[in-house]
Design a protein around this motif. Structure first.
Motif, PDB file in Angstrom:
ATOM      1  N   GLY A  40      40.761  17.427  87.598  1.00 29.23           N
ATOM      2  CA  GLY A  40      39.682  17.533  86.621  1.00 29.23           C
ATOM      3  C   GLY A  40      38.603  16.477  86.733  1.00 29.23           C
ATOM      4  N   ALA A  41      38.692  15.598  87.719  1.00 31.55           N
ATOM      5  CA  ALA A  41      37.694  14.537  87.886  1.00 31.55           C
ATOM      6  C   ALA A  41      36.376  15.108  88.417  1.00 31.55           C
ATOM      7  N   ASP A  42      35.293  14.400  88.170  1.00 36.39           N
ATOM      8  CA  ASP A  42      33.958  14.801  88.607  1.00 36.39           C
ATOM      9  C   ASP A  42      33.795  14.493  90.098  1.00 36.39           C
ATOM     10  N   PHE A  43      33.763  15.527  90.911  1.00 36.95           N
ATOM     11  CA  PHE A  43      33.648  15.330  92.355  1.00 36.95           C
ATOM     12  C   PHE A  43      32.308  14.715  92.738  1.00 36.95           C
ATOM     13  N   LYS A  44      31.254  15.030  91.975  1.00 41.03           N
ATOM     14  CA  LYS A  44      29.935  14.497  92.312  1.00 41.03           C
ATOM     15  C   LYS A  44      29.848  12.989  92.104  1.00 41.03           C
ATOM     16  N   ALA A  45      30.825  12.432  91.411  1.00 39.09           N
ATOM     17  CA  ALA A  45      30.886  10.980  91.291  1.00 39.09           C
ATOM     18  C   ALA A  45      31.349  10.363  92.610  1.00 39.09           C
ATOM     19  N   VAL A  46      32.039  11.172  93.408  1.00 38.22           N
ATOM     20  CA  VAL A  46      32.489  10.739  94.734  1.00 38.22           C
ATOM     21  C   VAL A  46      31.413  11.056  95.768  1.00 38.22           C
ATOM     22  N   ASN A  47      30.952  12.294  95.763  1.00 36.89           N
ATOM     23  CA  ASN A  47      29.905  12.736  96.682  1.00 36.89           C
ATOM     24  C   ASN A  47      28.826  13.452  95.883  1.00 36.89           C
ATOM     25  N   PRO A  48      27.696  12.794  95.620  1.00 38.12           N
ATOM     26  CA  PRO A  48      26.619  13.400  94.837  1.00 38.12           C
ATOM     27  C   PRO A  48      26.088  14.707  95.420  1.00 38.12           C
ATOM     28  N   LYS A  49      26.306  14.930  96.727  1.00 36.78           N
ATOM     29  CA  LYS A  49      25.864  16.182  97.339  1.00 36.78           C
ATOM     30  C   LYS A  49      26.660  17.363  96.797  1.00 36.78           C
ATOM     31  N   GLY A  50      27.877  17.092  96.359  1.00 34.02           N
ATOM     32  CA  GLY A  50      28.689  18.125  95.723  1.00 34.02           C
ATOM     33  C   GLY A  50      29.364  19.098  96.659  1.00 34.02           C
ATOM     34  N   TYR A  51      29.445  18.754  97.954  1.00 36.74           N
ATOM     35  CA  TYR A  51      30.144  19.676  98.851  1.00 36.74           C
ATOM     36  C   TYR A  51      31.106  18.921  99.763  1.00 36.74           C
ATOM     37  N   VAL A  52      32.002  19.694 100.336  1.00 33.00           N
ATOM     38  CA  VAL A  52      33.012  19.150 101.248  1.00 33.00           C
ATOM     39  C   VAL A  52      32.557  19.395 102.684  1.00 33.00           C
ATOM     40  N   PRO A  53      33.139  18.647 103.647  1.00 29.68           N
ATOM     41  CA  PRO A  53      34.172  17.625 103.504  1.00 29.68           C
ATOM     42  C   PRO A  53      33.596  16.277 103.073  1.00 29.68           C
ATOM     43  N   THR A  54      34.439  15.511 102.432  1.00 28.34           N
ATOM     44  CA  THR A  54      34.124  14.131 102.081  1.00 28.34           C
ATOM     45  C   THR A  54      35.352  13.294 102.393  1.00 28.34           C
ATOM     46  N   LEU A  55      35.128  12.184 103.067  1.00 22.45           N
ATOM     47  CA  LEU A  55      36.227  11.292 103.427  1.00 22.45           C
ATOM     48  C   LEU A  55      36.049   9.969 102.695  1.00 22.45           C
ATOM     49  N   GLN A  56      37.089   9.572 101.974  1.00 25.09           N
ATOM     50  CA  GLN A  56      37.070   8.276 101.296  1.00 25.09           C
ATOM     51  C   GLN A  56      38.049   7.346 101.995  1.00 25.09           C
ATOM     52  N   LEU A  57      37.524   6.224 102.479  1.00 26.46           N
ATOM     53  CA  LEU A  57      38.354   5.276 103.191  1.00 26.46           C
ATOM     54  C   LEU A  57      39.121   4.389 102.210  1.00 26.46           C
ATOM     55  N   ASP A  58      40.113   3.699 102.720  1.00 27.22           N
ATOM     56  CA  ASP A  58      40.936   2.836 101.870  1.00 27.22           C
ATOM     57  C   ASP A  58      40.134   1.700 101.248  1.00 27.22           C
ATOM     58  N   ASN A  59      39.012   1.329 101.880  1.00 27.77           N
ATOM     59  CA  ASN A  59      38.180   0.253 101.339  1.00 27.77           C
ATOM     60  C   ASN A  59      37.127   0.769 100.358  1.00 27.77           C
ATOM     61  N   GLY A  60      37.185   2.086 100.070  1.00 28.69           N
ATOM     62  CA  GLY A  60      36.261   2.680  99.114  1.00 28.69           C
ATOM     63  C   GLY A  60      35.033   3.314  99.719  1.00 28.69           C
ATOM     64  N   GLU A  61      34.770   3.065 100.991  1.00 23.21           N
ATOM     65  CA  GLU A  61      33.613   3.671 101.651  1.00 23.21           C
ATOM     66  C   GLU A  61      33.739   5.195 101.652  1.00 23.21           C
ATOM     67  N   ILE A  62      32.594   5.858 101.482  1.00 19.15           N
ATOM     68  CA  ILE A  62      32.542   7.316 101.476  1.00 19.15           C
ATOM     69  C   ILE A  62      31.751   7.798 102.684  1.00 19.15           C
ATOM     70  N   LEU A  63      32.308   8.746 103.404  1.00 22.82           N
ATOM     71  CA  LEU A  63      31.611   9.342 104.545  1.00 22.82           C
ATOM     72  C   LEU A  63      31.533  10.846 104.330  1.00 22.82           C
ATOM     73  N   THR A  64      30.334  11.401 104.510  1.00 18.01           N
ATOM     74  CA  THR A  64      30.128  12.839 104.356  1.00 18.01           C
ATOM     75  C   THR A  64      29.583  13.423 105.659  1.00 18.01           C
ATOM     76  N   GLU A  65      29.505  14.731 105.707  1.00 17.82           N
ATOM     77  CA  GLU A  65      29.033  15.515 106.857  1.00 17.82           C
ATOM     78  C   GLU A  65      30.117  15.605 107.930  1.00 17.82           C
ATOM     79  N   GLY A  66      30.572  16.828 108.152  1.00 19.71           N
ATOM     80  CA  GLY A  66      31.688  17.085 109.057  1.00 19.71           C
ATOM     81  C   GLY A  66      31.575  16.451 110.435  1.00 19.71           C
ATOM     82  N   PRO A  67      30.448  16.624 111.163  1.00 18.11           N
ATOM     83  CA  PRO A  67      30.343  16.042 112.500  1.00 18.11           C
ATOM     84  C   PRO A  67      30.496  14.524 112.513  1.00 18.11           C
ATOM     85  N   ALA A  68      30.000  13.859 111.468  1.00 24.48           N
ATOM     86  CA  ALA A  68      30.152  12.401 111.385  1.00 24.48           C
ATOM     87  C   ALA A  68      31.601  12.038 111.082  1.00 24.48           C
ATOM     88  N   ILE A  69      32.218  12.782 110.174  1.00 20.18           N
ATOM     89  CA  ILE A  69      33.595  12.490 109.778  1.00 20.18           C
ATOM     90  C   ILE A  69      34.554  12.636 110.954  1.00 20.18           C
TER      91      ILE A  69
END
Length: 205
Positions: A40-69
């Motif tokens: 039930g958490a707000d996904f846009k708080a993690v990724n404001p773009k609102g779409y997947v995939p989104t990768l969250q690293l253990d240090n809190g960094e967020i990476l988006t866009e499939g080819p980059a991930i």
């Protein structure tokens, strides 16, 4: 690491890569309609773009866009050889494929998912996809994977988007190289595990 995904979406690509690499991760389902996670958490708080995939690293960094991930993930386990070393000609070839899949196949499918588009628009998109499939099929008749004999992150991405063909009555058997490629990739244990996991998550609702 946390992978935010939706069953059957393009997030299947990094999901496959994570399993191929044997990296530990937590898969978090996202409802793309409501932009909320399974708890039930707000996904846009993690990724404001609102779409997947989104990768969250253990240090809190967020990476988006499939080819980059998928490239980031491959670089975490270079011994698995899912991507050539950075700075090499082979890596640029891989990036060439990732960009091609993203712009010429992935995004060509997008209008087909839009129920508001008329059949004329969808038919035009299918024609564009058929042209691209016809271009890459001969290559996949001569070699197992996009860059040669080695499975790469580009193959995980191509396999993922080709899987959407079944939703729009596109028979991949028209292109033998592509049809055999799909069979070849689907037979990989890590791919089968990812597909089964997502099928079970989708079934559970």
């Amino acid at each position: 690491m946390k992978l935010y995904f939706s069953p059957g979406a393009c997030s299947l690509s990094p999901h496959i890569v994570l399993r191929e690499l044997g990296l530990p991760f937590e898969a978090i389902k996202v409802d793309l309609a409501t932009k909320t996670t399974a708890d039930g958490a707000d996904f846009k708080a993690v990724n404001p773009k609102g779409y997947v995939p989104t990768l969250q690293l253990d240090n809190g960094e967020i990476l988006t866009e499939g080819p980059a991930i998928v490239q980031y993930l491959a670089d975490q386990a270079p011994d698995k050889k899912l991507a050539p070393a950075n700075g090499t000609w082979e890596r640029y070839r891989l990036q060439e494929w990732l960009n091609f899949i993203s712009t010429e196949i992935h995004k060509q499918f997008s209008p087909l998912f839009n129920a508001a588009n008329p059949d004329s628009v969808k038919d035009a998109q299918k024609t564009k996809l058929a042209q691209r499939f016809a271009e890459i099929s001969p290559l996949l008749e001569k070699q197992d994977y996009l860059t040669g004999s080695q499975f790469s992150v580009a193959d995980a991405y191509l396999f993922t988007v080709l899987g959407w063909s079944k939703y729009f009555h596109i028979d991949l058997n028209q292109w033998q190289g592509i049809a055999k490629f799909v069979e070849r990739v689907a037979a990989r244990p890590a791919v089968a595990e990812a597909l089964e996991f997502e099928a079970q998550v989708k079934k559970a609702g």
